[in-house]
Design a protein around this motif. Sequence first.
Motif: not given
Length: 409
Positions: A120-124, A143-144, A150-153, A169-170
């Motif tokens: 859900k977070l990745a799609a928000d 991580s992937a 494209g979210m900084p983690e 994951n850069p």
Amino acid sequence: MKKKHVWLFLLLTLTVIAIAFHSEIGTFLRHNFMTTFGELLPSDPLKQRARYLRKNPKILNIAVFGPWRYYAQNGFVLNKAIQMAFDEVNESGGVLGRHLNPVWVDNQNFSTIAQEDAEKLAADPSIFAVIGPITSGRVLQFSALFGDAGMPEVAPLAQSTRINRGNDNPLLFMPIASDQDESRALAHWAEMKKRNHFLILNDDSRFPMSYGSCVEQAFYDKSLLVYGRVLFDQSSSRNYIRDQVLQYLDYFPVRNIIYLTKTGDASDYVDLAERIFSRLPDGSLYFNEFAPLDRLLKVHRNRDRIFMPAAIPLKEEFRTTLRKFLRIKGYERDFLSLVAYRSVHIFADAIRQTGSLEPMKIAGTMRTGVMKTPLGDFRFSAKGFEADPPLEILSLEELEKRWKAIGAE
């Protein structure tokens, strides 16, 4: 004939539409179509987030993703520490004119819930970055997913060197000492204190096992003797662990014991210490995790021979911030909460220094820059962990002494 008329009508209609879309009327229609339906169409996650940021110029949503209630039950005030850091950043003006808004997501320490929450977070598109998850396993799991979005983690407590081994994951950073660096610090301490002849008590879950391998390698590099590992799981009885330890003590000249386990509430440490020191009156016991000091102090004897790592230096220059923690209700003098607090400040300062909300530019600043925090300057290593971590191996006696000095008027 009817079919022919239908085809002619469709052809004429398409011709009119094509002409219209190249005219001023077409420009008007395209603009209104995209305004109305543009956000419903599939697009690049970065573009979706950029669109959200343009429409919401005063706020920056940061997901705070982890089993917060679970850790609170085990003596760690991670949620309060992180919230305090967000409040401090916002009180100082936020970042780039934006208010940092923590979006709390508690997975209750369940894998299936964590998976659903992560997706859900990745799609928000409203979520710009993620603080968390907590454990190395969860970081590897998601991580992937966050990287592709494209979210900084910023995963403040994940220490496994398996993470980012291939620089996959850069945008992923772990602002804590890696388990490899912590193992090297332990081996250096053992060498300096002339401690040798070790036995490892090893929780057989995935990352304590990996950590144990790092300890063995670090000790081998220093020519320190490790006689073996006593493996156990969380359901093992204390008698089982005791009997296994006693067998080693019967056959090997063990002098010191290292206890490697995943983060828990330290409830069995008192019993463990009593059993060990009954057989090793001159030995030492080392815990790998940053456990709450208040719970460890339930061990009333031999505090000068029980050791643990200190992730944040308990120095006078950090006294103002450290005393804020001492005033937090429920704070049991653990280091993980300090690390989590510092992580928010690291990320906020990286954004300020970058002067942009482009994720890769922020990552570049984090990878090469020096971030300012209330607990000192911070740099990342090439693998995304803390560079040259100032780890100290301290006895419970020394830790209590230093904390008392911090809290003294």
